[in-house]
Design an enzyme around this catalytic site. Structure first.
Site, short mmCIF file in Angstrom:
data_model
loop_
_atom_site.label_atom_id
_atom_site.label_comp_id
_atom_site.label_asym_id
_atom_site.label_seq_id
_atom_site.Cartn_x
_atom_site.Cartn_y
_atom_site.Cartn_z
N ALA A 1 10.59 -12.85 17.48
CA ALA A 1 11.96 -12.37 17.66
C ALA A 1 12.67 -12.27 16.32
CB ALA A 1 12.72 -13.31 18.60
N LYS B 1 15.49 -5.69 4.74
CA LYS B 1 15.84 -4.60 5.68
C LYS B 1 17.24 -4.75 6.26
CE LYS B 1 11.08 -3.58 6.92
NZ LYS B 1 10.09 -3.42 7.98
N LYS C 1 0.83 -1.21 0.00
CA LYS C 1 0.00 0.00 0.00
C LYS C 1 0.86 1.26 0.00
CE LYS C 1 -4.18 -1.77 2.25
NZ LYS C 1 -4.90 -1.99 1.00
N MET D 1 1.00 -6.49 14.06
CA MET D 1 1.75 -5.64 13.13
C MET D 1 1.41 -5.92 11.67
SD MET D 1 5.33 -5.22 15.23
CE MET D 1 6.27 -4.73 13.82
N GLY E 1 12.82 -10.02 12.40
CA GLY E 1 13.12 -8.64 12.03
C GLY E 1 12.06 -7.65 12.50
#
Ligand code: ATR
Length: 269
Positions: free
Chosen positions: A128, A66, A16, A214, A130
């Site tokens: 636990a 990341k 998005k 999340m 990223g």
């Protein structure tokens, strides 16, 4: 001239972020283009090199790149170092500046959008990987005590290790959660992607508790569990996505968009 930005991930088709940044640009009158680019799993560095050669000003980085973005950055913010991960790159001359806006995004969503005060609260962080690592320091700095629970316990212990001595961050197994309750439970595992629920005991939520997944875009088994267990507020990660995007946008454009109408528009879709 229109400045170019992108989000790099794999997969990336359902992101998005292009829509969010388009709304920010419209709202603030910024002349930018923002697209989603899927990098090959072995081709992140090459993709970044191409974007720089083509004059892009920066990019967002998402799963699974990341950590690679963190390594590629020639200068890193404290927030990036805390997370050992980067979700925002700024291309400036010969430098690649790396920052991480995920943690501030989560905090902004919890405190501003959901009106939940974090200070002195007890939190349980599930996972636990990223995603958990990216938000741990900002949560710690918000003045809350944190229990980290993970299926592979050793990873939770590794994440908690730098906080040893502070007395407010502890790693626990899922079994050891029985009989404990929390003001805030954050699901930072990817269990929702496969419609699974971490092995959580009953009675986890204190009165007034916030349950936060999340992930976004679907009601996860964790969210359904939290509702059934009586959590006062149940939230997905859409607000975090918009808030982290706003901080990235502000880093690039030096103007901060108002996230409220953007989040409202996305919720309506
Ligand atoms: P991300 O970058 O999204 O955090 P990751 O680094 O692969 O992705 O981490 C995924 C996390 O979700 C891990 O904490 C993983 O637990 P393990 O470390 O034991 O693998 C957790 N996870 C994934 N599926 C899960 C499930 N069904 N139940 C509980 N935890 C799960």
């Amino acid at each position: 001239m229109t400045d170019k930005y992108a989000v790099i991930g794999n997969p990336i088709a359902h992101s998005k972020s292009p829509l969010i940044h388009r709304m920010f640009a419209q709202q603030t009158g910024q002349d930018i283009r923002y697209e989603a680019i899927e990098a090959p799993l072995e081709g992140f560095a090459e993709t970044i090199a191409r974007l720089r050669a083509e004059g892009y000003k920066g990019c967002n980085v998402t799963v699974p790149f990341k950590f690679e973005a963190y390594q590629l950055a020639t200068q890193r913010s404290g927030r990036a170092n805390d997370a050992s991960a980067v979700n925002t790159l700024i291309f400036e001359g010969g430098e690649i500046l790396g920052d991480n806006t995920d943690g501030v995004g989560l905090l902004a969503d919890i405190e501003k959008n959901l009106q939940f005060k974090l200070f002195l609260k007890d939190a349980l962080l599930l996972g636990a990987g990223g995603a958990a690592a990216g938000v741990l320091w900002p949560l710690f700095n918000a003045g809350i005590s944190i229990v980290i629970a993970n299926r592979t316990e050793a990873k939770a212990e590794q994440l908690a290790a730098p906080f040893e001595g502070a007395g407010t961050v502890h790693a626990r197994s899922y079994e050891a959660l029985t009989g404990r309750s929390f003001d805030l439970v954050i699901n930072a595992t990817s269990s929702g992607l496969s419609d699974q629920l971490p092995p959580l005991p009953d009675g986890l939520f204190k009165p007034g508790a916030l349950a936060y997944d999340m992930l976004y875009g679907k009601e996860t088994p964790f969210m359904a569990f939290a509702r059934q267990q009586g959590a006062a507020i149940v939230a997905d990660g859409l607000g975090m996505l918009v808030e982290q995007a706003a901080t990235s946008f502000a880093l690039w454009r030096k103007v901060r968009p108002d996230t409220t109408p953007v989040l409202a528009a996305l919720r309506k879709q």
